[in-house]
Design a protein around this motif. Sequence first.
Motif, PDB file in Angstrom:
ATOM      1  N   MET A  55      65.811  51.398 -49.870  1.00 45.13           N
ATOM      2  CA  MET A  55      65.897  50.725 -51.167  1.00 45.13           C
ATOM      3  C   MET A  55      65.391  49.298 -51.066  1.00 45.13           C
ATOM      4  O   MET A  55      64.604  48.835 -51.904  1.00 45.13           O
ATOM      5  CB  MET A  55      67.354  50.726 -51.662  1.00 45.13           C
ATOM      6  CG  MET A  55      67.865  52.060 -52.161  1.00 45.13           C
ATOM      7  SD  MET A  55      69.661  51.990 -52.503  1.00 45.13           S
ATOM      8  CE  MET A  55      69.732  50.702 -53.769  1.00 45.13           C
ATOM      9  N   HIS A  59      61.956  47.776 -52.703  1.00 42.48           N
ATOM     10  CA  HIS A  59      62.113  46.630 -53.602  1.00 42.48           C
ATOM     11  C   HIS A  59      61.189  45.489 -53.206  1.00 42.48           C
ATOM     12  O   HIS A  59      60.505  44.905 -54.052  1.00 42.48           O
ATOM     13  CB  HIS A  59      63.559  46.156 -53.576  1.00 42.48           C
ATOM     14  CG  HIS A  59      63.786  44.877 -54.321  1.00 42.48           C
ATOM     15  ND1 HIS A  59      63.737  44.800 -55.690  1.00 42.48           N
ATOM     16  CD2 HIS A  59      64.045  43.620 -53.876  1.00 42.48           C
ATOM     17  CE1 HIS A  59      63.958  43.544 -56.073  1.00 42.48           C
ATOM     18  NE2 HIS A  59      64.146  42.811 -54.995  1.00 42.48           N
ATOM     19  N   ALA A  90      62.294  50.478 -58.399  1.00 45.39           N
ATOM     20  CA  ALA A  90      62.378  49.574 -57.253  1.00 45.39           C
ATOM     21  C   ALA A  90      63.016  48.239 -57.587  1.00 45.39           C
ATOM     22  O   ALA A  90      63.475  47.528 -56.687  1.00 45.39           O
ATOM     23  CB  ALA A  90      60.980  49.350 -56.674  1.00 45.39           C
ATOM     24  N   TYR A  92      65.782  47.712 -58.654  1.00 46.46           N
ATOM     25  CA  TYR A  92      67.206  47.750 -58.304  1.00 46.46           C
ATOM     26  C   TYR A  92      67.437  47.880 -56.800  1.00 46.46           C
ATOM     27  O   TYR A  92      68.588  47.939 -56.358  1.00 46.46           O
ATOM     28  CB  TYR A  92      67.902  48.909 -59.026  1.00 46.46           C
ATOM     29  CG  TYR A  92      67.960  48.728 -60.524  1.00 46.46           C
ATOM     30  CD1 TYR A  92      68.967  47.969 -61.114  1.00 46.46           C
ATOM     31  CD2 TYR A  92      66.994  49.298 -61.356  1.00 46.46           C
ATOM     32  CE1 TYR A  92      69.032  47.788 -62.491  1.00 46.46           C
ATOM     33  CE2 TYR A  92      67.037  49.120 -62.731  1.00 46.46           C
ATOM     34  CZ  TYR A  92      68.058  48.366 -63.293  1.00 46.46           C
ATOM     35  OH  TYR A  92      68.107  48.180 -64.644  1.00 46.46           O
ATOM     36  N   GLY A  93      66.379  47.918 -56.012  1.00 44.45           N
ATOM     37  CA  GLY A  93      66.537  48.133 -54.581  1.00 44.45           C
ATOM     38  C   GLY A  93      67.270  47.034 -53.852  1.00 44.45           C
ATOM     39  O   GLY A  93      67.837  47.257 -52.774  1.00 44.45           O
ATOM     40  N   TRP A  94      67.304  45.827 -54.407  1.00 47.57           N
ATOM     41  CA  TRP A  94      67.999  44.707 -53.754  1.00 47.57           C
ATOM     42  C   TRP A  94      69.487  44.975 -53.568  1.00 47.57           C
ATOM     43  O   TRP A  94      70.144  44.347 -52.714  1.00 47.57           O
ATOM     44  CB  TRP A  94      67.813  43.427 -54.549  1.00 47.57           C
ATOM     45  CG  TRP A  94      68.260  43.501 -55.976  1.00 47.57           C
ATOM     46  CD1 TRP A  94      67.510  43.896 -57.051  1.00 47.57           C
ATOM     47  CD2 TRP A  94      69.555  43.184 -56.498  1.00 47.57           C
ATOM     48  NE1 TRP A  94      68.257  43.841 -58.208  1.00 47.57           N
ATOM     49  CE2 TRP A  94      69.518  43.404 -57.894  1.00 47.57           C
ATOM     50  CE3 TRP A  94      70.739  42.727 -55.912  1.00 47.57           C
ATOM     51  CZ2 TRP A  94      70.622  43.203 -58.716  1.00 47.57           C
ATOM     52  CZ3 TRP A  94      71.843  42.511 -56.726  1.00 47.57           C
ATOM     53  CH2 TRP A  94      71.773  42.745 -58.107  1.00 47.57           C
ATOM     54  N   GLY A  96      70.728  47.264 -52.111  1.00 49.88           N
ATOM     55  CA  GLY A  96      70.940  47.709 -50.743  1.00 49.88           C
ATOM     56  C   GLY A  96      71.629  46.664 -49.886  1.00 49.88           C
ATOM     57  O   GLY A  96      72.336  46.997 -48.928  1.00 49.88           O
TER      58      GLY A  96
END
Length: 390
Positions: A55, A59, A90, A92-94, A96
Amino acid sequence: MRVLSGLQQPLPPLAIPEQQKPAQRPVRVRHAVVRERVGTRLYAIDGIRLVAALMVAVHHFAGTDRADRPGNAIWDRPVSDIMPNVFRLATYGWIGVEIFFVISGFVICMSCWGRTPRQFFVSRVIRLYPAYWFAVLFTTAVLVAVPGVWERLRPQEILLNLTMLQSGSGVGNVDGVYWTLWSELRFYLLFLAVVATGLTYRKVVVFCCVWGAAAMLAPVSGFPLLELVANPEGAWYFIAGLALYLMHRFGQDLLLWGILAMAWLMGQMELGVRIDEVEHVSSWRGSVLIFTVFLLVMVGVALGLTDRIRWKWLVTAGALTYPLYLMHYAAGTAVINRLRDTMDARLLVAVVIVGFMVLSWLVHRFVERPVAGLLKRGLDTSFARLRNAG
């Protein structure tokens, strides 16, 4: 600002310790005898860690408007124009990073149970430093070979990065993702005080409550030292992990659910702060939904609902996570910048991520494992000599 902006602080996996195998025995909690859960490896956590690492990587490569800012361009035009569908996910990948903090709280507590402060210290050194040292040197080499995307630090600053204490010295990171290690180190230092007294259900609960109160008061206290130690940006995620591990070890109760609920409430506020100050492109509702689903999955792990997951390949997946996180960002974006006109953007991102996963396995196999063994033997000998000298 409570969260650094720009490319200097992209959002991390972290060094999660190997899972221990606590003995199975009765434990008395709140006048009721409950049976400790069998200490087999929690394969589901290895899988969650890999998902979180991927993720974050996606991102950084395809989910942030920082990637196409003038002067720091990874792509030659906005990512939202190049691959809009990937970009929407992507962004929203932060999250992680928050996932890693929760897992860290869970697994640190699990791995430290029954250990001495010396054992805790040795385990952290051999887990954190071998891959980190390689990552610092690898990233520096890539940025020398591929100039123009990132500004390199001075030699003395690069050498200081090898200590992992550069944030405390006001020196920049060779790779922006290292900021999370500073948060982890502060957590370890605080938790060491509990480890030194011997971990128990009561002591960990008290620690969660005291740390949570300090993290709540720190931003308005006017005392920078308190804010530094209390780490309000990350504290409640670690606290959530600690509470989840107590559920796993001793069973659920209202007090632990209360701590977890407080961690969720404080965490959702921090998610909003991060969106407002750094990310900008993702929504609060979507971020809270993802974080809530993750916490529910971790509740399932804590209560034993995932115990039947025993896929051996997940152990390897978990081992890739830390090297992948440390190496992917600065080096990966520099490579993408040079190759962005050679193939489809989505294919390029996939190829770069797979390449770093392969490299991460090599680092784990040929760097982490042998160097960790050497460090452990050396530190054990040093502590034995220190004990005998005393």
